[in-house]
Structure formats: C-alpha cells, structure tokens
Design a protein around this motif. Structure first.
Motif, mmCIF file in Angstrom:
data_model
loop_
_atom_site.group_PDB
_atom_site.id
_atom_site.type_symbol
_atom_site.label_atom_id
_atom_site.label_comp_id
_atom_site.label_asym_id
_atom_site.label_seq_id
_atom_site.Cartn_x
_atom_site.Cartn_y
_atom_site.Cartn_z
ATOM 1 N N ILE A 150 47.629 34.882 47.147
ATOM 2 C CA ILE A 150 47.504 33.476 47.568
ATOM 3 C C ILE A 150 47.442 33.373 49.087
ATOM 4 C CG2 ILE A 150 48.532 32.471 45.505
ATOM 5 C CD1 ILE A 150 51.084 32.091 47.239
ATOM 6 N N GLU A 151 48.138 34.309 49.758
ATOM 7 C CA GLU A 151 48.116 34.272 51.215
ATOM 8 C C GLU A 151 46.748 34.704 51.761
ATOM 9 O OE1 GLU A 151 51.464 36.200 53.187
ATOM 10 O OE2 GLU A 151 50.124 36.446 54.923
ATOM 11 N N LYS A 152 46.258 35.831 51.279
ATOM 12 C CA LYS A 152 44.987 36.331 51.833
ATOM 13 C C LYS A 152 43.805 35.433 51.474
ATOM 14 C CE LYS A 152 41.666 39.942 52.298
ATOM 15 N NZ LYS A 152 41.225 41.313 52.125
ATOM 16 N N TYR A 153 43.792 34.929 50.231
ATOM 17 C CA TYR A 153 42.606 34.183 49.785
ATOM 18 C C TYR A 153 42.816 32.667 49.798
ATOM 19 C CZ TYR A 153 41.163 38.859 48.551
ATOM 20 O OH TYR A 153 40.844 40.195 48.621
ATOM 21 N N ARG A 154 43.969 32.237 50.332
ATOM 22 C CA ARG A 154 44.259 30.798 50.480
ATOM 23 C C ARG A 154 44.117 30.047 49.152
ATOM 24 N NH1 ARG A 154 47.305 30.157 54.324
ATOM 25 N NH2 ARG A 154 47.044 31.948 55.621
ATOM 26 N N LEU A 155 44.839 30.522 48.161
ATOM 27 C CA LEU A 155 44.769 29.916 46.830
ATOM 28 C C LEU A 155 46.054 29.138 46.548
ATOM 29 C CD1 LEU A 155 43.512 33.131 44.980
ATOM 30 C CD2 LEU A 155 42.108 31.206 45.755
ATOM 31 N N MET A 187 37.689 29.887 44.715
ATOM 32 C CA MET A 187 37.917 30.963 43.765
ATOM 33 C C MET A 187 38.990 30.543 42.760
ATOM 34 S SD MET A 187 37.987 34.843 45.149
ATOM 35 C CE MET A 187 39.457 34.756 46.128
ATOM 36 N N ARG A 188 38.640 30.616 41.492
ATOM 37 C CA ARG A 188 39.622 30.275 40.442
ATOM 38 C C ARG A 188 39.885 31.532 39.618
ATOM 39 N NH1 ARG A 188 36.322 26.112 41.426
ATOM 40 N NH2 ARG A 188 34.727 27.110 40.145
ATOM 41 N N ILE A 189 41.124 31.972 39.657
ATOM 42 C CA ILE A 189 41.491 33.267 39.090
ATOM 43 C C ILE A 189 42.631 33.104 38.098
ATOM 44 C CG2 ILE A 189 42.298 35.605 39.674
ATOM 45 C CD1 ILE A 189 39.707 34.928 41.078
ATOM 46 N N VAL A 190 42.539 33.834 36.991
ATOM 47 C CA VAL A 190 43.674 33.963 36.069
ATOM 48 C C VAL A 190 44.269 35.357 36.274
ATOM 49 C CG1 VAL A 190 44.277 34.308 33.630
ATOM 50 C CG2 VAL A 190 42.906 32.332 34.297
ATOM 51 N N PHE A 191 45.594 35.414 36.331
ATOM 52 C CA PHE A 191 46.293 36.685 36.531
ATOM 53 C C PHE A 191 47.160 36.937 35.300
ATOM 54 C CE2 PHE A 191 48.998 39.093 39.928
ATOM 55 C CZ PHE A 191 48.344 40.273 39.610
ATOM 56 N N ILE A 192 46.856 38.022 34.598
ATOM 57 C CA ILE A 192 47.577 38.350 33.366
ATOM 58 C C ILE A 192 48.290 39.684 33.524
ATOM 59 C CG2 ILE A 192 47.353 38.918 30.898
ATOM 60 C CD1 ILE A 192 44.898 37.268 30.717
ATOM 61 N N GLY A 193 49.503 39.753 33.027
ATOM 62 C CA GLY A 193 50.194 41.040 33.013
ATOM 63 C C GLY A 193 51.519 40.865 32.321
ATOM 64 N N PRO A 194 52.030 41.937 31.727
ATOM 65 C CA PRO A 194 53.309 41.854 31.030
ATOM 66 C C PRO A 194 54.458 41.640 32.008
ATOM 67 C CG PRO A 194 52.574 44.116 31.144
ATOM 68 C CD PRO A 194 51.463 43.285 31.700
ATOM 69 N N PRO A 195 55.606 41.159 31.518
ATOM 70 C CA PRO A 195 56.772 41.029 32.381
ATOM 71 C C PRO A 195 57.121 42.387 32.985
ATOM 72 C CG PRO A 195 57.383 40.791 30.038
ATOM 73 C CD PRO A 195 55.888 40.774 30.126
ATOM 74 N N GLY A 196 57.373 42.401 34.283
ATOM 75 C CA GLY A 196 57.757 43.653 34.940
ATOM 76 C C GLY A 196 56.588 44.418 35.531
ATOM 77 N N ALA A 197 55.369 43.888 35.397
ATOM 78 C CA ALA A 197 54.193 44.615 35.900
ATOM 79 C C ALA A 197 54.055 44.515 37.413
ATOM 80 C CB ALA A 197 52.924 44.100 35.220
ATOM 81 N N VAL A 253 43.314 45.122 43.939
ATOM 82 C CA VAL A 253 43.089 43.681 43.757
ATOM 83 C C VAL A 253 42.022 43.191 44.746
ATOM 84 C CG1 VAL A 253 44.152 41.404 44.025
ATOM 85 C CG2 VAL A 253 45.410 43.231 42.855
ATOM 86 N N GLU A 254 42.174 43.622 46.002
ATOM 87 C CA GLU A 254 41.219 43.193 47.036
ATOM 88 C C GLU A 254 39.800 43.634 46.716
ATOM 89 O OE1 GLU A 254 43.381 45.080 50.304
ATOM 90 O OE2 GLU A 254 43.249 43.173 51.387
ATOM 91 N N SER A 255 39.671 44.829 46.160
ATOM 92 C CA SER A 255 38.302 45.304 45.919
ATOM 93 C C SER A 255 37.611 44.419 44.878
ATOM 94 C CB SER A 255 38.277 46.788 45.538
ATOM 95 O OG SER A 255 38.727 46.956 44.223
ATOM 96 N N VAL A 256 38.385 43.826 43.982
ATOM 97 C CA VAL A 256 37.799 42.885 43.015
ATOM 98 C C VAL A 256 37.550 41.518 43.671
ATOM 99 C CG1 VAL A 256 38.239 41.583 40.886
ATOM 100 C CG2 VAL A 256 38.858 44.006 41.016
ATOM 101 N N LEU A 257 38.544 41.014 44.376
ATOM 102 C CA LEU A 257 38.441 39.639 44.890
ATOM 103 C C LEU A 257 37.497 39.536 46.090
ATOM 104 C CD1 LEU A 257 42.022 38.175 44.449
ATOM 105 C CD2 LEU A 257 40.089 38.195 42.867
ATOM 106 N N ASP A 258 37.419 40.569 46.916
ATOM 107 C CA ASP A 258 36.485 40.527 48.052
ATOM 108 C C ASP A 258 35.047 40.397 47.545
ATOM 109 O OD1 ASP A 258 38.514 40.680 49.867
ATOM 110 O OD2 ASP A 258 38.247 42.804 50.348
ATOM 111 N N ARG A 259 34.775 41.094 46.461
ATOM 112 C CA ARG A 259 33.431 41.033 45.876
ATOM 113 C C ARG A 259 33.134 39.615 45.371
ATOM 114 N NH1 ARG A 259 33.363 45.574 41.872
ATOM 115 N NH2 ARG A 259 34.583 46.523 43.534
ATOM 116 N N LEU A 260 34.143 38.989 44.755
ATOM 117 C CA LEU A 260 33.966 37.620 44.231
ATOM 118 C C LEU A 260 33.762 36.621 45.359
ATOM 119 C CD1 LEU A 260 36.644 36.774 41.542
ATOM 120 C CD2 LEU A 260 34.175 36.937 41.258
ATOM 121 N N ALA A 261 34.525 36.816 46.432
ATOM 122 C CA ALA A 261 34.509 35.839 47.536
ATOM 123 C C ALA A 261 33.189 35.902 48.296
ATOM 124 C CB ALA A 261 35.676 36.118 48.478
ATOM 125 N N SER A 262 32.509 37.052 48.255
ATOM 126 C CA SER A 262 31.294 37.195 49.085
ATOM 127 C C SER A 262 30.050 36.661 48.386
ATOM 128 C CB SER A 262 31.089 38.648 49.462
ATOM 129 O OG SER A 262 30.794 39.392 48.294
#
Ligand code: AMP
Length: 186
Positions: free
Chosen positions: A21-26, A1-11, A177-186
């Motif tokens: 990274i822990e759950k999806y071993r990235l 899984m290759r993911i980009v994570f975007i968000g403003p400072p403080g998000a 986050v999980e609801s998005v990434l679980d779908r990708l991983a499956s």
C-alpha cells in the motif's frame, strides 16, 4: 490498481500488504482489521461477528459483503486498493465480481501468497495473538483450506491469479510482489 491478496493465516500477508500500500499508494481494505475494530467498538456488526472470529470461523457472507460494498463506495478507493482478507469464499468472490462489473472497475490481479501448511502452523504457534490458541489456529487453517482455497481455481480460470512463493525473507518476498505489480502498473 485494484488487487486482491489471498493467503492462509500466517503466510505473512499483513507485512507484505503494508509495503504494497505504501509503494503503490493503495487504500488498504483489510476485512480482518475492520471486523476487529467493529468488535472492539461493540457495534451491531461487531457483536454478530465476534463469536465466529473467536472460533476461527468465517463470518457469514452477507455481513462481510455489506461491509465491503460500503467501503468500496468511499472516495479513497478511487485511486486503487488492496483487498486483504476478502474475498474468502466463492460467494464473496461472485458478489465482488458483480459489484465491480456494475462500477466498471475490474480487478487488475489476484496475488496468492503461497506457504506450505506445516510452515504455517509453526509460524502461527509463535505469534501469540488472542485468537491464536492451537485449536483456533487449526480451525482457521481448515477454513482456509475448505472455503478459501477454491478461490485459487476461480481466479486462475479468469486469468487473474499470480502465485507468489511466500518462503524467504520479507525483502525477497516483496521483490516477487513488485515484479508482478510493476508490470501491472506500467
Ligand atoms: P484476518 O485478520 O484476515 O485473519 O481475519 C480475522 C477473522 O475475521 C477471521 O478469522 C474471520 O473470522 C473474520 N474474517 C475476516 N475477513 C473475512 C471474510 N472475508 N469473510 C469471513 N470472515 C472474515
């Protein structure tokens, strides 16, 4: 899984990134962490980057693109990675697209952690890192608004963008986050 994570400072990107990274071993590719390490070690790159960082400005694209190019060649990236804080400009995104097209390893998704700006300023003011003086905070938010937020349309057009509501508890946000990434991983 290759993911980009975007968000403003403080998000709250850092906290969520740790859990992802822990759950999806990235592999965790945080350009902010890489630059702070380079700055602290006073490498050639670190010396060039530090003035920009201290002012809340983005480090020039050529420097950051080269750092990522080298990092993506390392073996731990083959099992998937989370790009955290990169890309931050359209030029960086285009360079990343070219690198990944050459390797035949496209992105799986781009996650945007969305938090309103007034809430960000409130959170950042309470955080107290050395680069968190009010003027620097303001500058970092300006850099996000002007240089990074155009990436949202860029990735929306390629169908990769998933926006996550960044308000709530750490646990609530991670479930989104999980609801998005679980779908990708499956
Ligand atoms: P961060 O911890 O991700 O907020 O990054 C800290 C600082 O490093 C930023 O305010 C920028 O000065 C610099 N930086 C990190 N990532 C990038 C990037 N992709 N492009 C340009 N500058 C960056």
């Amino acid at each position: 899984m290759r993911i980009v994570f975007i968000g403003p400072p403080g998000a709250g990107k850092g906290t969520q990134a740790e859990r992802m990274i822990e759950k999806y071993r990235l592999a965790h590719l945080s350009t902010g962490d890489m630059l702070r390490a380079a700055r602290d070690a006073q490498t050639a790159v670190g010396k060039k980057a530090e003035t920009y960082m201290a002012g809340g400005k983005l480090v020039p694209d050529e420097i950051i693109i080269e750092i990522i190019r080298e990092r993506l060649a390392e073996p731990d990236c083959q099992g998937g990675y989370l790009l955290d804080g990169f890309p931050r400009t359209i030029a960086q995104a285009e360079a990343l697209d070219r690198m990944l097209a050459d390797k035949g390893t496209p992105l799986g998704a781009v996650l945007e952690l969305n938090v309103p700006e007034d809430e960000l300023f409130r959170r950042l003011a309470g955080r107290g890192r050395a680069d968190d003086a009010p003027e620097v905070i303001r500058q970092r938010l300006v850099a996000y608004r002007e240089q990074t937020s155009p990436l949202l349309d860029y990735y929306r057009q390629s169908g990769l963008l998933k926006t996550i509501d960044g308000l709530g508890t750490v646990e609530e946000i991670f479930q989104r986050v999980e609801s998005v990434l679980d779908r990708l991983a499956s």
